[in-house]
Design a protein around this motif. Structure first.
Motif, PDB file in Angstrom:
ATOM      1  N   LEU A  73       0.846  -1.199   0.000  1.00  0.00           N
ATOM      2  CA  LEU A  73       0.000   0.000   0.000  1.00  0.00           C
ATOM      3  C   LEU A  73       0.877   1.243   0.000  1.00  0.00           C
ATOM      4  O   LEU A  73       1.815   1.344   0.793  1.00  0.00           O
ATOM      5  CB  LEU A  73      -0.866  -0.009   1.269  1.00  0.00           C
ATOM      6  CG  LEU A  73      -1.708   1.249   1.526  1.00  0.00           C
ATOM      7  CD1 LEU A  73      -2.878   1.314   0.559  1.00  0.00           C
ATOM      8  CD2 LEU A  73      -2.220   1.253   2.956  1.00  0.00           C
ATOM      9  N   ASP A  74       0.560   2.196  -0.884  1.00  0.00           N
ATOM     10  CA  ASP A  74       1.212   3.517  -0.834  1.00  0.00           C
ATOM     11  C   ASP A  74       0.161   4.492  -0.318  1.00  0.00           C
ATOM     12  O   ASP A  74      -0.814   4.799  -1.019  1.00  0.00           O
ATOM     13  CB  ASP A  74       1.707   3.913  -2.234  1.00  0.00           C
ATOM     14  CG  ASP A  74       2.304   5.326  -2.250  1.00  0.00           C
ATOM     15  OD1 ASP A  74       2.542   5.894  -1.163  1.00  0.00           O
ATOM     16  OD2 ASP A  74       2.533   5.845  -3.367  1.00  0.00           O
ATOM     17  N   LEU A  75       0.384   4.957   0.889  1.00  0.00           N
ATOM     18  CA  LEU A  75      -0.606   5.803   1.573  1.00  0.00           C
ATOM     19  C   LEU A  75      -0.303   7.290   1.352  1.00  0.00           C
ATOM     20  O   LEU A  75       0.779   7.747   1.696  1.00  0.00           O
ATOM     21  CB  LEU A  75      -0.562   5.466   3.066  1.00  0.00           C
ATOM     22  CG  LEU A  75      -1.565   6.184   3.936  1.00  0.00           C
ATOM     23  CD1 LEU A  75      -2.968   5.830   3.536  1.00  0.00           C
ATOM     24  CD2 LEU A  75      -1.326   5.805   5.369  1.00  0.00           C
ATOM     25  N   SER A 100      -6.678  10.961  -0.575  1.00  0.00           N
ATOM     26  CA  SER A 100      -7.974  11.587  -0.320  1.00  0.00           C
ATOM     27  C   SER A 100      -8.355  12.558  -1.446  1.00  0.00           C
ATOM     28  O   SER A 100      -9.458  13.077  -1.437  1.00  0.00           O
ATOM     29  CB  SER A 100      -7.953  12.314   1.027  1.00  0.00           C
ATOM     30  OG  SER A 100      -6.841  13.173   1.073  1.00  0.00           O
ATOM     31  N   LEU A 101      -7.450  12.791  -2.392  1.00  0.00           N
ATOM     32  CA  LEU A 101      -7.772  13.692  -3.513  1.00  0.00           C
ATOM     33  C   LEU A 101      -8.017  12.888  -4.794  1.00  0.00           C
ATOM     34  O   LEU A 101      -7.082  12.386  -5.425  1.00  0.00           O
ATOM     35  CB  LEU A 101      -6.636  14.680  -3.742  1.00  0.00           C
ATOM     36  CG  LEU A 101      -6.622  15.938  -2.883  1.00  0.00           C
ATOM     37  CD1 LEU A 101      -5.545  16.892  -3.367  1.00  0.00           C
ATOM     38  CD2 LEU A 101      -7.978  16.644  -2.867  1.00  0.00           C
ATOM     39  N   ARG A 126      -9.951   8.715   2.763  1.00  0.00           N
ATOM     40  CA  ARG A 126      -9.002   9.091   3.821  1.00  0.00           C
ATOM     41  C   ARG A 126      -8.544   7.832   4.526  1.00  0.00           C
ATOM     42  O   ARG A 126      -9.339   6.903   4.752  1.00  0.00           O
ATOM     43  CB  ARG A 126      -9.692  10.016   4.827  1.00  0.00           C
ATOM     44  CG  ARG A 126      -9.935  11.415   4.264  1.00  0.00           C
ATOM     45  CD  ARG A 126     -10.409  12.326   5.353  1.00  0.00           C
ATOM     46  NE  ARG A 126      -9.353  12.578   6.317  1.00  0.00           N
ATOM     47  CZ  ARG A 126      -8.948  13.791   6.706  1.00  0.00           C
ATOM     48  NH1 ARG A 126      -9.512  14.863   6.195  1.00  0.00           N
ATOM     49  NH2 ARG A 126      -8.006  13.929   7.604  1.00  0.00           N
ATOM     50  N   ALA A 127      -7.304   7.841   4.934  1.00  0.00           N
ATOM     51  CA  ALA A 127      -6.731   6.681   5.625  1.00  0.00           C
ATOM     52  C   ALA A 127      -7.579   6.314   6.842  1.00  0.00           C
ATOM     53  O   ALA A 127      -7.795   5.120   7.117  1.00  0.00           O
ATOM     54  CB  ALA A 127      -5.308   7.009   6.063  1.00  0.00           C
ATOM     55  N   GLU A 128      -8.087   7.327   7.552  1.00  0.00           N
ATOM     56  CA  GLU A 128      -8.836   7.056   8.792  1.00  0.00           C
ATOM     57  C   GLU A 128     -10.117   6.273   8.496  1.00  0.00           C
ATOM     58  O   GLU A 128     -10.592   5.504   9.339  1.00  0.00           O
ATOM     59  CB  GLU A 128      -9.222   8.360   9.506  1.00  0.00           C
ATOM     60  CG  GLU A 128      -8.070   9.268   9.877  1.00  0.00           C
ATOM     61  CD  GLU A 128      -7.799  10.315   8.810  1.00  0.00           C
ATOM     62  OE1 GLU A 128      -7.632   9.964   7.628  1.00  0.00           O
ATOM     63  OE2 GLU A 128      -7.722  11.503   9.161  1.00  0.00           O
ATOM     64  N   ALA A 226     -11.930  10.620  11.018  1.00  0.00           N
ATOM     65  CA  ALA A 226     -11.150  11.479  10.120  1.00  0.00           C
ATOM     66  C   ALA A 226     -10.832  12.824  10.765  1.00  0.00           C
ATOM     67  O   ALA A 226     -11.719  13.484  11.310  1.00  0.00           O
ATOM     68  CB  ALA A 226     -11.901  11.686   8.810  1.00  0.00           C
ATOM     69  N   GLY A 227      -9.581  13.181  10.746  1.00  0.00           N
ATOM     70  CA  GLY A 227      -9.130  14.465  11.283  1.00  0.00           C
ATOM     71  C   GLY A 227      -8.572  14.348  12.698  1.00  0.00           C
ATOM     72  O   GLY A 227      -7.701  15.121  13.082  1.00  0.00           O
TER      73      GLY A 227
END
Ligand SMILES: C[S@@+](CC[C@H](N)C(=O)[O-])C[C@H]1O[C@@H](n2cnc3c(N)ncnc32)[C@H](O)[C@@H]1O
Length: 235
Positions: A73-75, A100-101, A126-128, A226-227
């Motif tokens: 995985l490339d995060l 996320s974009l 988003r990763a979260e 998220a955040g």
């Protein structure tokens, strides 16, 4: 153009076929063209691009933890770094690129499709949020990530995706000892253990690879919503 890259890869003992060099050239041309309308990279000079995006991305191939991984995985891949250069070099490995974009991922899809780089899949989110998805959580042999967040935040993004026994490798600047120390608690809480820091000092590159092993499952409490990891990192 590829003769410049051949020179740098030569210094790093990395060998490529003509077809692979053509894919590197094509990817750089495509990114630089799209970069006129969508912000993918601040680097516009082709030689600097090949050093900072291609050579920097593929240095991880010297690590045994990378060599033994099949699903990677490339995060926070942005314009596809380090994921796309690694996918060009290692067509037998499977790469999942998260960001996320969406705009950036669509460009990666278009360019990898045109260049026949078939071992790359992009996932938007988003990763979260994605770290709680059962199809992704603890399914990767390795997670890599460059220039995304401070390590204490990044550990919360990355470690939930990694299988127990797998690794997370964070690309960091040349002076990251304090950052690694400050992330010690987060890494432990998330089920990781820092194995070592590899220093890159070849081909004009200056960075460190922080190698973290996943030694136990990540608690269901993580990642937080998220955040949250960014606002209140685990310390
Ligand atoms: C500075 S760019 C780095 C891009 C690329 N890794 C590189 O080294 O060129 C950071 C990228 O991480 C993505 N990102 C930041 N936080 C994220 C999150 N929580 N989940 C997914 N992607 C994230 C951003 O959208 C951006 O594309």
């Amino acid at each position: 153009m590829s003769s410049f890259l051949e020179g740098i890869f030569g210094e790093l003992d990395i060998r490529c076929s003509e077809r692979q060099y053509a894919a590197f050239d094509g990817y750089m041309e495509g990114v630089l063209e799209f970069n006129k309308s969508v912000n993918l990279t601040a680097i516009k000079d082709p030689e600097e691009f090949q050093i900072k995006h291609f050579a920097d991305s593929v240095l991880v191939t010297r690590c045994s933890e990378y060599q033994s991984a099949d699903r990677i995985l490339d995060l926070g891949t942005g314009g596809g770094f380090p994921g796309v250069p690694l996918a060009i070099l290692d067509p037998e490995k499977e790469f999942v690129l998260v960001d996320s974009l969406l705009k950036r991922l669509k460009i990666i899809d278009e360019l990898t499709g045109e260049l026949g780089i078939s071992n790359v899949k992009t996932i938007h989110g988003r990763a979260e949020d994605l770290g709680r998805n059962e199809e992704l959580r603890e399914t990767f042999d390795l997670c890599v990530s460059r220039a995304v967040a401070d390590l204490s935040v990044l550990a919360e993004y990355a470690l939930p995706f990694v299988k127990v026994g797998g690794y997370f490798i964070a690309y960091k600047g040349s002076d990251c000892d304090a950052e690694v120390r400050n992330a010690g608690k987060a890494i432990r809480v998330l089920g990781g253990e820092t194995v070592r820091i590899d220093k890159a000092d070849k081909a004009g590159l200056e960075h460190n690879l922080v190698i973290i092993k996943k030694i136990k499952e990540t608690s269901g409490k993580y990642p937080r919503t998220a955040g949250k990891p960014g606002k209140s990192p685990i310390r």
